[in-house]
Enzyme design. Structure first.
Site, PDB file in Angstrom:
ATOM      1  N   SER A 169       0.859  -1.191   0.000  1.00  0.00           N
ATOM      2  CA  SER A 169       0.000   0.000   0.000  1.00  0.00           C
ATOM      3  C   SER A 169       0.892   1.237   0.000  1.00  0.00           C
ATOM      4  O   SER A 169       1.700   1.394  -0.908  1.00  0.00           O
ATOM      5  CB  SER A 169      -0.958  -0.024   1.192  1.00  0.00           C
ATOM      6  OG  SER A 169      -1.901   1.027   1.101  1.00  0.00           O
ATOM      7  N   THR A 170       0.794   2.093   0.999  1.00  0.00           N
ATOM      8  CA  THR A 170       1.550   3.344   1.024  1.00  0.00           C
ATOM      9  C   THR A 170       3.052   3.082   0.893  1.00  0.00           C
ATOM     10  O   THR A 170       3.632   2.338   1.681  1.00  0.00           O
ATOM     11  CB  THR A 170       1.282   4.107   2.334  1.00  0.00           C
ATOM     12  OG1 THR A 170      -0.122   4.184   2.544  1.00  0.00           O
ATOM     13  CG2 THR A 170       1.871   5.498   2.276  1.00  0.00           C
ATOM     14  N   HIS A 195      -2.506  -1.241  -3.466  1.00  0.00           N
ATOM     15  CA  HIS A 195      -3.650  -0.343  -3.319  1.00  0.00           C
ATOM     16  C   HIS A 195      -3.428   0.872  -4.216  1.00  0.00           C
ATOM     17  O   HIS A 195      -2.492   1.642  -4.010  1.00  0.00           O
ATOM     18  CB  HIS A 195      -3.794   0.113  -1.865  1.00  0.00           C
ATOM     19  CG  HIS A 195      -4.104  -1.003  -0.925  1.00  0.00           C
ATOM     20  ND1 HIS A 195      -3.862  -0.922   0.426  1.00  0.00           N
ATOM     21  CD2 HIS A 195      -4.654  -2.235  -1.125  1.00  0.00           C
ATOM     22  CE1 HIS A 195      -4.233  -2.048   1.014  1.00  0.00           C
ATOM     23  NE2 HIS A 195      -4.708  -2.858   0.098  1.00  0.00           N
ATOM     24  N   MET A 289      -0.096   1.240   5.168  1.00  0.00           N
ATOM     25  CA  MET A 289      -0.847   1.537   6.377  1.00  0.00           C
ATOM     26  C   MET A 289      -1.994   0.546   6.519  1.00  0.00           C
ATOM     27  O   MET A 289      -2.592   0.111   5.526  1.00  0.00           O
ATOM     28  CB  MET A 289      -1.398   2.964   6.310  1.00  0.00           C
ATOM     29  CG  MET A 289      -2.049   3.444   7.593  1.00  0.00           C
ATOM     30  SD  MET A 289      -2.471   5.196   7.483  1.00  0.00           S
ATOM     31  CE  MET A 289      -3.138   5.464   9.120  1.00  0.00           C
ATOM     32  N   ASP A 292      -4.355  -4.856   5.908  1.00  0.00           N
ATOM     33  CA  ASP A 292      -4.711  -5.698   4.768  1.00  0.00           C
ATOM     34  C   ASP A 292      -3.550  -6.613   4.411  1.00  0.00           C
ATOM     35  O   ASP A 292      -2.417  -6.160   4.261  1.00  0.00           O
ATOM     36  CB  ASP A 292      -5.093  -4.817   3.576  1.00  0.00           C
ATOM     37  CG  ASP A 292      -5.697  -5.612   2.427  1.00  0.00           C
ATOM     38  OD1 ASP A 292      -6.330  -6.649   2.697  1.00  0.00           O
ATOM     39  OD2 ASP A 292      -5.549  -5.188   1.263  1.00  0.00           O
TER      40      ASP A 292
END
Length: 354
Positions: A169-170, A195, A289, A292
């Site tokens: 993600s991030t 993501h 973050m 998931d």
């Protein structure tokens, strides 16, 4: 409670006002100032010393990328890019992430006010993630420039059953690049859930395909999964699952509800790999973050897969890897610089630098 102090930079007065409205509606953050262009922003940064900057991709008086490049060299700080959904802007946004921006949010094409207000929680989450990434961003100043990774040579690798599953993600776009770039063209197949909003995956795929020895594709429903290929879940509109068609692995795209507030979701990919690939898979959770991927990675490990998580020092945000390590889903934490070698070792394809 200390609030996250945010400076919003955008040439649109409407967007500046909406961003301030959204950010100020969350109790843990506040807009301390807004700026219509980078030159004014430069003075406001000196005056207000914000924790996080939101920056429009295309800016008057100074190009947004030029400003970001100078900022990261002279006064590194967490930056969230605000991008319109166009092919040009998606390419600029990915370049901004390479330069050090933490993440990005997209502007809606129509109904800007209603669209951004719907994104309120997403924007707040990205600002929180950027704030959490401060220490990692500041540490870049002290580090030497990164050398281009040398490629890994496989000494033995024959099985088409082996797979690598990656979730991020991030900070993930750069982490994924650093994992894929050293891998040789004959690597096992790689499935990746990052993501990402709809419309940005294609530019991300094109950038990776130009840099890597493995071929990189935006995943399509029913597509056969082959060694030497990496498949990235389309952003925003579908979950990616691993499935079988006879003796072959194939990709299944599922347009179902978000999982862990994400679509595509890392957990969805990992659960499918646990069921379909079992001990023939290696699962990897990279920077991001939230949580998931943690439960899905645990299912993979319980099914006999090897599992890894990015370590805290090299993660932009140590949320997803921390969760995976906390529940015993990941066998060990690994620096992003060593992740490619660890993946190949887990597959039994011991390599060496060339």
């Amino acid at each position: 409670m200390t609030k996250i102090r945010v400076l919003c930079v955008d040439d649109s007065a409407l967007i500046r006002g909406l961003m301030a409205e959204i950010i100020n509606s969350h109790g843990d953050m506040e807009v301390v100032a807004t700026a219509p262009d980078p030159l004014i922003a430069r003075e406001l940064i000196k005056e207000y010393n914000p924790d996080v900057l939101t920056l429009d991709v295309e800016m008057p008086r100074m190009d947004g990328l030029d400003f970001l490049d100078r900022l990261m060299r002279l006064r590194p700080m967490p930056v969230v890019m605000v991008s319109s959904l166009t092919e040009r802007n998606s390419e600029i946004t990915l370049r901004a992430l390479e330069l050090g921006a933490v993440d990005f949010v997209t502007k809606p094409k129509l109904g800007i006010r209603d669209g951004l207000l719907e994104y309120s929680e997403i924007i707040a989450d990205k600002i929180r993630a950027a704030y959490m990434a401060r220490a990692q961003i500041l540490s870049r100043v002290a580090r030497a420039p990164q050398k281009r990774p040398s490629s890994l040579r496989l000494q033995t690798y024959n099985s088409t059953e082996k797979l690598v599953l990656i979730g991020a993600s991030t900070g993930g776009t750069e982490a994924i690049r650093r994992v894929l770039e050293p891998l040789p063209a004959q690597s096992p197949a790689i499935l990746i859930t990052q993501h990402m909003p709809a419309g940005f995956t294609r530019s991300f795929v094109q950038r990776l395909d130009a840099l890597c020895a493995v071929r990189v594709y935006e995943a399509e429903h029913g597509q056969r999964v082959l060694p030497g290929h990496a498949y990235i879940a389309p952003g925003g509109n579908a979950h990616m699952k691993l499935a079988r068609s006879g003796a072959n692995y194939v990709i299944h795209l599922e347009h179902s509800e978000p999982v862990n507030r994400h679509r595509p979701s890392v957990d969805v990919l990992f659960y499918s790999a646990a069921k379909v690939a079992g001990k023939n898979a290696v699962g990897v959770v990279l920077t991001g973050m939230g949580k998931d991927g943690a439960q899905g990675l645990l299912a993979m490990r319980q099914a006999g897969a090897r599992t890894l998580a990015q370590d805290e020092k090299s993660s932009v945000v140590f949320g997803m890897p921390r969760e995976a390590l906390a529940i015993g889903a990941a066998e060990q934490a690994v620096s992003i610089d060593q992740m490619s070698e660890h993946i190949m070792a887990c597959l039994g394809a011991f390599g060496h630098r060339v």
